[in-house]
Write an enzyme that holds these catalytic residues in place. Structure first.
Site, PDB file in Angstrom:
ATOM      1  CG  ASN A  11      -1.716   1.238   1.399  1.00  0.00           C
ATOM      2  OD1 ASN A  11      -1.831   2.033   0.454  1.00  0.00           O
ATOM      3  ND2 ASN A  11      -2.295   1.425   2.576  1.00  0.00           N
ATOM      4  CE  LYS A  13       0.195   3.315   4.842  1.00  0.00           C
ATOM      5  NZ  LYS A  13       0.033   3.440   6.266  1.00  0.00           N
ATOM      6  CG  HIS A  99      -5.884   1.516   5.023  1.00  0.00           C
ATOM      7  ND1 HIS A  99      -5.485   2.432   5.980  1.00  0.00           N
ATOM      8  CD2 HIS A  99      -4.827   0.698   4.818  1.00  0.00           C
ATOM      9  CE1 HIS A  99      -4.230   2.173   6.320  1.00  0.00           C
ATOM     10  NE2 HIS A  99      -3.808   1.124   5.639  1.00  0.00           N
ATOM     11  CD  GLU A 101      -3.077   5.156   6.802  1.00  0.00           C
ATOM     12  OE1 GLU A 101      -3.014   5.261   5.566  1.00  0.00           O
ATOM     13  OE2 GLU A 101      -2.162   4.657   7.492  1.00  0.00           O
ATOM     14  CD  GLU A 169      -3.557  -2.939   7.202  1.00  0.00           C
ATOM     15  OE1 GLU A 169      -2.381  -3.044   6.829  1.00  0.00           O
ATOM     16  OE2 GLU A 169      -4.295  -1.995   6.872  1.00  0.00           O
ATOM     17  N   GLY A 175       2.196   1.903  10.673  1.00  0.00           N
ATOM     18  CA  GLY A 175       3.111   3.027  10.519  1.00  0.00           C
ATOM     19  C   GLY A 175       3.792   3.446  11.807  1.00  0.00           C
ATOM     20  CB  SER A 213       5.088  -2.056  11.851  1.00  0.00           C
ATOM     21  OG  SER A 213       4.602  -0.754  12.105  1.00  0.00           O
TER      22      SER A 213
END
Ligand code: PEP
Length: 251
Positions: A11, A13, A99, A101, A169, A175, A213
């Site tokens: 990904n 991003k 996701h 985010e 996730e 991250g 991560s």
């Protein structure tokens, strides 16, 4: 026991200008060609601006391309959004939906994510449905009900192992450099698997990815966990050598 071919998905991003993205995908395509047969499927999800270029660069290679999001509608007055059919039209074969985010930055509920997954399926795309608990939810001991609840609502009834991948996730691991322990990953993946098996005839065949991560130094132990069928990789997917090492873990 069902054999599931692992999927290693990158990904990107909101990263990479055109030159960077092309360099990254070209290097990956070259490594895949040199290796010949891979032990996993490989997917990259660049930003929408680069999809067309990346699809072209990855043509006739082992590298598949996906979008990072799609709208639930097929067309219309949705400024800035991209329809699933538009992704399919330019050669994408997957799309990430839900996701964390997107859930956080755009207030996306699991209901909206289910609608996006349906739109992806209708367009012939494989939906990678992302789920995961926040740190606060984990501290409250609510991880399994939260994740099982997200799967229950976000994954549509028409899902199958052919059109849907689940990505677990934990939000606190994305991250941050922190990774869930093997025991934590095993517990959540087993719970997702049990839910899928109960709900879908082919529930045992769905791929369940771990994300948060993942890097070369932890990929092998995470990918060895039961019911971990690959990884969704953010930061490390932007460095071709790191991403390649994670892919090679599946060889
Ligand atoms: C992600 O973006 O889905 C992700 C897992 O990011 P990172 O690998 O950087 O934690």
């Amino acid at each position: 026991m069902t054999q599931r071919r692992p999927l290693i998905a990158g990904n990107w991003k909101m990263n990479c200008l055109r030159a960077d993205g092309l360099e990254l995908v070209s290097a990956l395509v070259a490594k895949a060609a040199e290796k010949g047969s891979l032990g996993c499927d490989v997917l990259v999800c660049p930003p929408a601006t680069l999809l067309s270029d990346v699809v072209n660069a990855a043509q006739n290679s082992a590298v598949q391309v996906g979008g990072q999001d799609c709208h639930a509608e097929t067309s219309g007055a949705h400024t800035g959004d991209v329809a699933a059919a538009m992704l399919a039209d330019i050669g994408a074969s997957y799309v990430l939906v839900g996701h964390s985010e997107r859930r956080a930055d755009h207030d996306e509920s699991s209901t909206v994510i289910r609608q996006k997954a349906i739109a992806a399926h209708d367009a012939g795309l494989i939906a990678v449905v992302c789920v995961g608990e926040t740190e606060q939810e984990r501290d409250l001991g609510a991880t399994l009900p939260v994740v099982n609840g997200q799967v229950a609502v976000s994954v549509p009834d028409g899902a199958s192992a052919k059109n849907t991948v689940i990505a677990y996730e934990p939000v606190w691991a994305i991250g941050t450099g922190r990774t869930a322990s093997v025991a934590e990953v095993a517990e959540v993946h087993a719970a997702i698997r049990a839910e899928l098996v109960e709900r879908f005839e082919d529930g045992d065949e769905f791929r369940i990815l771990y994300g948060g991560s993942v890097k070369p130094s932890n990929a092998a132990e995470l990918l060895a966990v039961a019911d971990v069928d690959g990884a969704l990789v953010g930061g490390a997917s932007l460095k071709v050598d790191d991403f390649w090492k994670i892919i090679e873990t599946c060889a």
